[in-house]
Design an enzyme around this catalytic site. Structure first.
Site, PDB file in Angstrom:
ATOM      1  N   HIS A   1       0.804  -1.233   0.000  1.00 31.94           N
ATOM      2  CA  HIS A   1       0.000   0.000   0.000  1.00 31.94           C
ATOM      3  C   HIS A   1       0.833   1.278   0.000  1.00 31.94           C
ATOM      4  CE1 HIS A   1       1.020  -0.100   4.252  1.00 31.94           C
ATOM      5  NE2 HIS A   1       0.629   1.154   4.333  1.00 31.94           N
TER       6      HIS A   1
HETATM    7  C1  UD1 Z   1      -2.295   5.260   6.177  1.00 35.28           C
HETATM    8  C2  UD1 Z   1      -1.011   5.678   6.884  1.00 35.28           C
HETATM    9  C3  UD1 Z   1       0.024   4.575   6.735  1.00 35.28           C
HETATM   10  C4  UD1 Z   1      -0.520   3.256   7.220  1.00 35.28           C
HETATM   11  C5  UD1 Z   1      -1.790   2.950   6.457  1.00 35.28           C
HETATM   12  C6  UD1 Z   1      -2.402   1.636   6.876  1.00 35.28           C
HETATM   13  C7  UD1 Z   1      -0.462   8.097   6.836  1.00 35.28           C
HETATM   14  C8  UD1 Z   1       0.378   9.108   6.193  1.00 35.28           C
HETATM   15  N1  UD1 Z   1      -0.429   6.873   6.267  1.00 35.28           N
HETATM   16  O1  UD1 Z   1      -2.006   5.152   4.781  1.00 35.28           O
HETATM   17  O2  UD1 Z   1       1.149   4.895   7.532  1.00 35.28           O
HETATM   18  O3  UD1 Z   1       0.440   2.239   6.995  1.00 35.28           O
HETATM   19  O4  UD1 Z   1      -2.716   4.008   6.706  1.00 35.28           O
HETATM   20  O5  UD1 Z   1      -3.563   1.370   6.180  1.00 35.28           O
HETATM   21  O6  UD1 Z   1      -1.110   8.378   7.818  1.00 35.28           O
HETATM   22  N2  UD1 Z   1      -9.353   5.011   1.905  1.00 35.28           N
HETATM   23  C9  UD1 Z   1     -10.505   4.265   1.841  1.00 35.28           C
HETATM   24  N3  UD1 Z   1     -11.133   3.950   3.003  1.00 35.28           N
HETATM   25  C10 UD1 Z   1     -10.656   4.315   4.218  1.00 35.28           C
HETATM   26  C11 UD1 Z   1      -9.471   5.066   4.261  1.00 35.28           C
HETATM   27  C12 UD1 Z   1      -8.818   5.394   3.104  1.00 35.28           C
HETATM   28  O7  UD1 Z   1     -10.988   3.903   0.761  1.00 35.28           O
HETATM   29  O8  UD1 Z   1     -11.265   3.967   5.238  1.00 35.28           O
HETATM   30  C13 UD1 Z   1      -8.657   5.376   0.657  1.00 35.28           C
HETATM   31  C14 UD1 Z   1      -8.499   6.884   0.538  1.00 35.28           C
HETATM   32  O9  UD1 Z   1      -9.537   7.441  -0.153  1.00 35.28           O
HETATM   33  C15 UD1 Z   1      -7.181   7.010  -0.188  1.00 35.28           C
HETATM   34  C16 UD1 Z   1      -6.395   5.801   0.263  1.00 35.28           C
HETATM   35  O10 UD1 Z   1      -7.334   4.868   0.759  1.00 35.28           O
HETATM   36  O11 UD1 Z   1      -7.370   6.905  -1.569  1.00 35.28           O
HETATM   37  C17 UD1 Z   1      -5.326   6.155   1.247  1.00 35.28           C
HETATM   38  O12 UD1 Z   1      -5.832   6.497   2.537  1.00 35.28           O
HETATM   39  P1  UD1 Z   1      -4.983   7.396   3.565  1.00 35.28           P
HETATM   40  O13 UD1 Z   1      -5.624   7.425   4.879  1.00 35.28           O
HETATM   41  O14 UD1 Z   1      -4.652   8.689   2.935  1.00 35.28           O
HETATM   42  O15 UD1 Z   1      -3.581   6.679   3.710  1.00 35.28           O
HETATM   43  P2  UD1 Z   1      -3.172   5.142   3.675  1.00 35.28           P
HETATM   44  O16 UD1 Z   1      -2.514   4.888   2.378  1.00 35.28           O
HETATM   45  O17 UD1 Z   1      -4.283   4.259   4.129  1.00 35.28           O
END
Ligand code: UD1
Length: 364
Positions: free
Chosen positions: A210
């Site tokens: 991820h």
């Molecule tokens: C975040 C953390 C990372 C951790 C990871 C575990 C930061 C900078 N990064 O990264 O350290 O390892 O979580 O999962 O804090 N999304 C969904 N549903 C959700 C949440 C997110 O679909 O419930 C999608 C968002 O729209 C986005 C992507 O997932 O496109 C990334 O989500 P985001 O919270 O920005 O960071 P992660 O990559 O999950």
């Protein structure tokens, strides 16, 4: 009475706060003067990334959910700060306890410090040295303003010392994520895909990816998938796909029939999978620790790690982000086998209790 806010926002936080809450409740039952409010920032909001973990790990419902949702780095961080500041001013406390390195960790630390409230950082001091990772920025900023550091390794202690943090602020207590692992090993659930794919102990690998650097470009992601698909001999791969990774897999995944692309798993199902896996390939932070504890070979698709003890003592190896290295590492895994590791000091299931013991002493 000591009042603590416990901050959690994203999936890896939930495994770290669960044992801390349990230890607080145990302390309360013994008459310790300590109470907490659980603040969920809403950084992760999908049931599969959040609610499932609350249910499985018996985490109480949050006292507040700030519902910040997704956004750019700055949008998400700013939203958390604005909403948490409002909550903190209305609900003052003595300590803000943050865990790990996600945006919620850094955002709430800054808010707390500017309200003159002490910050306790669980998993303080770990460093990858890679400032292109948002997590590294979060770690450094959080540690630069924290008052109490709970650390998982000697490496973390050394890093803090090098950065000028006084020894008396650093408490080497172990790993709360491992507390959760130890406490749940007898409660694991066989995932639905077990029968469906004919999984048996050691006949499959688990893959998770991820990190933006690995998954945000379709062609880079496909290079990894291709090398893995070709390099696993007669075994199969189970790949629980993080929401971030979904879109860049859509066009390519059907080509690789020995890789099973499945939804994100609950905690009890995911640990069930990795416990019996032949090996794990990952770019996660926490999974490097979990595989070390379980003695399962771990191939980490990163050039660096902030959890170096999993390499020096555990079963983890840094494969890097060049697919040629991954190809070689898979050949080695299948021909020569993998190193046997040890479990790092204090990864014994008692870390959260140590943390609460220390906090109640300092703030009595
Ligand atoms: C975040 C953390 C990372 C951790 C990871 C575990 C930061 C900078 N990064 O990264 O350290 O390892 O979580 O999962 O804090 N999304 C969904 N549903 C959700 C949440 C997110 O679909 O419930 C999608 C968002 O729209 C986005 C992507 O997932 O496109 C990334 O989500 P985001 O919270 O920005 O960071 P992660 O990559 O999950």
């Amino acid at each position: 009475m000591i009042k603590i806010h416990i901050i959690a926002g994203a999936r890896p936080n939930f495994m770290k706060i669960a044992p801390i809450i349990k230890a607080i409740k145990k302390g309360q039952a013994k008459g310790k003067e300590i109470e907490f409010k659980l603040v969920h920032t809403g950084q992760h909001y999908d049931e599969k990334l959040s609610e499932t973990f609350f249910k499985q790990l018996n985490i109480p419902a949050p006292d507040v959910n700030l519902e910040v949702g997704s956004g750019t780095q700055a949008q998400q961080t700013a939203q958390i700060m604005v909403k948490y500041e409002e909550y903190l001013i209305q609900n003052p406390c003595d300590i803000v306890l943050v865990v790990g390195d996600v945006n919620s960790t850094m955002a709430c630390s800054i808010v707390a410090k500017k309200e003159h409230i002490d910050v306790a950082h669980v998993e303080g001091g770990i460093r990858s040295g890679d400032m292109t990772m948002p997590e590294e920025v979060n770690r450094k900023v959080t540690d630069s303003i924290s008052d109490i550091f709970f650390t998982t390794s000697e490496y973390a202690n050394d890093n803090l010392q090098k950065e000028g943090i006084k020894n008396e602020k650093v408490h080497y207590v172990g790993n709360t994520m491992i507390d959760t692992l130890v406490g749940n090993l007898d409660k694991l659930n066989k995932p639905g895909c077990w029968e469906e794919f004919g999984l048996t102990q050691g006949n499959y690998l688990v893959l998770t990816m991820h990190r933006p650097a690995n998954v945000d470009e379709e062609h880079k992601l496909e290079e990894y998938i291709k090398v893995i698909s070709e390099g696993i001999t007669d075994k199969q791969v189970v790949f629980p796909v993080h929401p971030r990774t979904v879109k860049n897999l859509a066009r390519i995944q059907d080509k690789y029939t020995n890789i099973h692309f499945i939804e994100p798993q609950g905690y009890l199902e995911f640990i069930y999978l990795i416990k019996d896996a032949f090996a794990v390939i990952t770019d996660s932070g926490g999974i490097q620790e979990e595989t070390t504890y379980l003695g399962v070979p771990c191939l980490t698709l990163r050039d660096n790690t902030e959890r170096y003890e999993t390499v020096s003592e555990g079963t983890n190896d840094l494969i890097g982000t060049n697919v040629a290295n991954l190809k070689k590492a898979l050949q080695k895994l299948f021909t020569e086998g993998w190193k046997k590791g040890d479990i790092p000091k204090y990864w014994d299931g008692q870390t959260a209790e140590r943390i609460i013991e220390i906090l109640t002493k300092i703030y009595k």
